[in-house]
Design an enzyme around this catalytic site. Sequence first.
Site, PDB file in Angstrom:
ATOM      1  N   ASN A  55       5.653  -6.444   5.053  1.00  0.00           N
ATOM      2  CA  ASN A  55       4.996  -6.794   3.797  1.00  0.00           C
ATOM      3  C   ASN A  55       3.566  -6.249   3.855  1.00  0.00           C
ATOM      4  OD1 ASN A  55       3.641  -8.076   1.662  1.00  0.00           O
ATOM      5  ND2 ASN A  55       4.941  -9.885   1.803  1.00  0.00           N
ATOM      6  N   TYR A 147      -2.000  -3.171 -13.532  1.00  0.00           N
ATOM      7  CA  TYR A 147      -1.573  -1.918 -12.896  1.00  0.00           C
ATOM      8  C   TYR A 147      -2.679  -0.865 -12.971  1.00  0.00           C
ATOM      9  CZ  TYR A 147       1.594   1.953 -11.718  1.00  0.00           C
ATOM     10  OH  TYR A 147       2.197   3.036 -11.123  1.00  0.00           O
TER      11      TYR A 147
END
Length: 241
Positions: A55, A147
């Site tokens: 991760n 984003y």
Amino acid sequence: MKRLQDKVVVVTGGAQGLGKAMCEHFANEGAKVVFSVDLQKGDLTADNVRHAEINVTKSNEIEQFVHKVEEEFGHIDVLVNNAGVTRDSLVQKMDDEMWDLVIDINLKGVFNMTKAIAPLMMENGKGSIVNISSVVGLYGNIGQSNYAATKAGVIGLTYTWAKEFTRKGAAVRTNAIAPGFIETDMMKTVPEKVLQPLREQTPLKRLGQPEEIAKAALFLASDEASFVNGHVLSVNGGLRL
């Protein structure tokens, strides 16, 4: 000689989409090993590609991984920071979870990976870091505040690291790619009524292919780009001119 002959390469988000295409191209260009860092394994089958379930938001997992790679190979030559997600919404409807998830993976993940690997590259005196940004990071896009912020942030990190990692004479180059709209699994969720105008707005009248981004990344990763540092390469078919 192949362009990544005997190189040790790390690609985040390597299980699918752009990452998968990059892992395959790098493996075919002579890399000693390509680590696909992803929570999913994917279907990469080349003998010189290894899956690393990590991760990118977890610094301890990254540090353990880098330590193991250093013990086995002694160096990491190429890092491609590609892992990313989207959680799109108009800003007034975007909740904290949507914001935090995208920031953590797309921006903090890039910071975490680079913080762990860049010192090893500097110690070895050379390396190439390729950050995957986006046309959205350059020009914005409705419904993608989170984003766009991360991809613009990646560009800022690229410019900073291009100076920072070379300041003591190490040839550690940092560059970015800003893809346009590419036909990946992520784009399959976008309605055709949205995709068609994007094709029409692009002078080449089509969306890009993952292999076209992979080839650009291969150039920046290789010694062919040995004097390219602090550059953002737009691969968008001329969408923004």
